[in-house]
Design a protein around this motif. Sequence first.
Motif, PDB file in Angstrom:
ATOM      1  N   GLY A  26       0.823  -1.214   0.000  1.00 30.64           N
ATOM      2  CA  GLY A  26       0.000   0.000   0.000  1.00 30.64           C
ATOM      3  C   GLY A  26       0.851   1.256   0.000  1.00 30.64           C
ATOM      4  N   ALA A  27       0.758   2.006  -1.115  1.00 30.29           N
ATOM      5  CA  ALA A  27       1.578   3.222  -1.257  1.00 30.29           C
ATOM      6  C   ALA A  27       0.749   4.471  -1.023  1.00 30.29           C
ATOM      7  N   GLY A  28      -0.027   4.458   0.070  1.00 28.93           N
ATOM      8  CA  GLY A  28      -0.617   5.696   0.559  1.00 28.93           C
ATOM      9  C   GLY A  28       0.407   6.409   1.424  1.00 28.93           C
ATOM     10  N   VAL A  29      -0.061   7.413   2.155  1.00 29.43           N
ATOM     11  CA  VAL A  29       0.879   8.178   2.977  1.00 29.43           C
ATOM     12  C   VAL A  29       1.519   7.305   4.054  1.00 29.43           C
ATOM     13  N   ILE A  30       0.766   6.328   4.563  1.00 24.77           N
ATOM     14  CA  ILE A  30       1.304   5.509   5.660  1.00 24.77           C
ATOM     15  C   ILE A  30       2.377   4.556   5.120  1.00 24.77           C
ATOM     16  N   GLY A  31       2.042   3.836   4.046  1.00 20.56           N
ATOM     17  CA  GLY A  31       3.015   2.891   3.498  1.00 20.56           C
ATOM     18  C   GLY A  31       4.243   3.600   2.947  1.00 20.56           C
ATOM     19  N   THR A  32       4.031   4.708   2.253  1.00 17.09           N
ATOM     20  CA  THR A  32       5.166   5.419   1.647  1.00 17.09           C
ATOM     21  C   THR A  32       6.065   5.999   2.733  1.00 17.09           C
ATOM     22  N   SER A  33       5.468   6.553   3.778  1.00 17.03           N
ATOM     23  CA  SER A  33       6.280   7.100   4.874  1.00 17.03           C
ATOM     24  C   SER A  33       7.046   5.986   5.592  1.00 17.03           C
ATOM     25  N   THR A  34       6.363   4.860   5.812  1.00 14.14           N
ATOM     26  CA  THR A  34       7.046   3.736   6.475  1.00 14.14           C
ATOM     27  C   THR A  34       8.241   3.289   5.640  1.00 14.14           C
ATOM     28  N   ALA A  35       8.004   3.137   4.343  1.00 10.61           N
ATOM     29  CA  ALA A  35       9.095   2.706   3.454  1.00 10.61           C
ATOM     30  C   ALA A  35      10.225   3.737   3.456  1.00 10.61           C
ATOM     31  N   TRP A  36       9.862   5.007   3.469  1.00 10.47           N
ATOM     32  CA  TRP A  36      10.871   6.068   3.463  1.00 10.47           C
ATOM     33  C   TRP A  36      11.751   5.982   4.716  1.00 10.47           C
ATOM     34  N   PHE A  37      11.132   5.853   5.879  1.00 11.90           N
ATOM     35  CA  PHE A  37      11.930   5.828   7.106  1.00 11.90           C
ATOM     36  C   PHE A  37      12.732   4.526   7.217  1.00 11.90           C
ATOM     37  N   LEU A  38      12.202   3.428   6.691  1.00  8.33           N
ATOM     38  CA  LEU A  38      12.996   2.192   6.669  1.00  8.33           C
ATOM     39  C   LEU A  38      14.227   2.387   5.791  1.00  8.33           C
ATOM     40  N   SER A  39      13.987   2.977   4.634  1.00  7.34           N
ATOM     41  CA  SER A  39      15.090   3.203   3.701  1.00  7.34           C
ATOM     42  C   SER A  39      16.138   4.146   4.313  1.00  7.34           C
ATOM     43  N   GLN A  40      15.664   5.159   5.029  1.00  9.94           N
ATOM     44  CA  GLN A  40      16.575   6.080   5.721  1.00  9.94           C
ATOM     45  C   GLN A  40      17.481   5.345   6.709  1.00  9.94           C
ATOM     46  N   ARG A  41      16.967   4.223   7.245  1.00  8.94           N
ATOM     47  CA  ARG A  41      17.728   3.452   8.225  1.00  8.94           C
ATOM     48  C   ARG A  41      18.556   2.354   7.555  1.00  8.94           C
ATOM     49  N   GLY A  42      18.678   2.412   6.238  1.00 10.94           N
ATOM     50  CA  GLY A  42      19.568   1.497   5.524  1.00 10.94           C
ATOM     51  C   GLY A  42      18.936   0.158   5.182  1.00 10.94           C
TER      52      GLY A  42
END
Length: 444
Positions: A26-42
């Motif tokens: 799910g690429a709504g605001v919740i899924g996209t934000s979660t993916a973004w912060f995961l990616s930020q953490r490597g």
Amino acid sequence: MVTFSDHSPITFQDALPDAVDVVVIGAGVIGTSTAWFLSQRGVSVLLCDKGRVAGEQSSRNWGWIRQQGRDAAELPIAMESINAWESLSKDLGEDIGFTRQGVLFTATTDRELAQFERWLEIAGQHQLDTRLLSGAEVDALVQDKPGQFRGGLFTPSDGRAEPFKAVPALARLLQNQGGLIRENCAVRALDIQAGKVSGVVTEQGRVRANAVVCAGGAWSTLFLANLGIDFPQLTVRATVVRTAPAPNIFDGDAALGEVAIRRRQDGGYTVAASGVNEHIIGADSFRYFFKFLPALRTSARFLRLRPGNHPVQGLLPTRRWREDQTTPFENTRVLNPAPSAAALRRMRAGLARRVPQLANLAFEEAWAGMIDVTPDVVPVMDEVAQFPGLYLATGFSGHGFGIGPGAGRVMADLVLGRPVGHDLSRFRLSRFYDGSKMVPGPGL
Ligand SMILES: Cc1cc2nc3c(=O)[nH]c(=O)nc-3n(C[C@H](O)[C@H](O)[C@H](O)COP(=O)(O)OP(=O)(O)OC[C@H]3O[C@@H](n4cnc5c(N)ncnc54)[C@H](O)[C@@H]3O)c2cc1C
């Protein structure tokens, strides 16, 4: 046009990998934000959407980023989230219209004023800049018809942004950082090995993963039903309008009796009507009726029940399927309900009554969205006990846009087993099954 449909171009089409650390559904605001912060953490991530990035609620909402009036347990996350929106708006490299011009609620009765006063206590506990306003102070803020309101509640640090720009911009940032995004790619099921989640089965193949986050919005109940989990979530249709450019009578977000307005970056207003959120009756309305009774009691006056063919559940929903079968997710790529004529009429009347300067503005575009609602009107942010490695972030009940980046940061740390920095007990999944009393948070 700001609304996505099945005909919108597919813009995120990374190749499906064999394996990633985390798959986000799910690429709504919740899924996209979660993916973004995961990616930020490597962490390597794949973000899959059955339709389009932000195709559903996350582009259709009013664009209010508010702390005011939030549930006491959510408020710290909402406060973190607006700061996250602010810093993201600088990093995105695209103007998403983020600005802090405040949120204003108005009161015409003593009862409403008393409610505002009660919420001030919560604001005070968190040093939020919320103020109670007199009628004259409301008139000074909203430059139109004076003398209508007994008072107001105003939080100057609250904000707004353009939803149809914000989440796709965040997705582009994620992609530039190496996150993988695939539109038109429904996740049909989970792969489980030794009782633990080991990946997903998408309509285009399998992907191995150590963890999966379900951020499926209105579809989460259906996804979980196929896993044998009975998750009580319903939907409410809400209608929205974009007006032609208009005089700037208020630069923030305001609820003015039967109408709500939000200044837009393009010089118009996003308008909605309060009191005409519609629940289209489907099978789940009966299935979860008793769980939703407490919320119904507090918000019945804002809700209209409508017969009809519910676009997610229907009357006889498919709740089980095999991995090699086409799923309901593929049959409705973008949930794009028709706007409600009753809501449009109420908006017109509300503008004429409350803000006559906007009364005759052209409605340039109208759309609707299906809001996912839980029985206590606050979300679930939790790991699913029956399936270790599966996490759920859903049911944001009409306020997920504002809290989205905050919730995404929380979910990323939850998945990684790091301290999340907030008390998540109110958002645990088990509250729906362990006999907990449902205490509804503030209404939609
Ligand atoms: C009209 C309206 C007004 C609103 N106003 C505001 C507001 O002013 N402020 C505010 O804070 N909030 C507001 N909200 C609420 C806010 O928009 C939502 O809470 C938020 O967008 C929810 O985000 P989400 O990512 O959970 O869900 P969604 O944005 O709905 O995204 C879920 C995604 O999951 C995808 N999906 C589902 N199942 C699968 C699957 N099996 N495989 C792949 N993909 C799948 C869907 O296609 C969808 O794109 C409003 C909502 C609406 C509809």
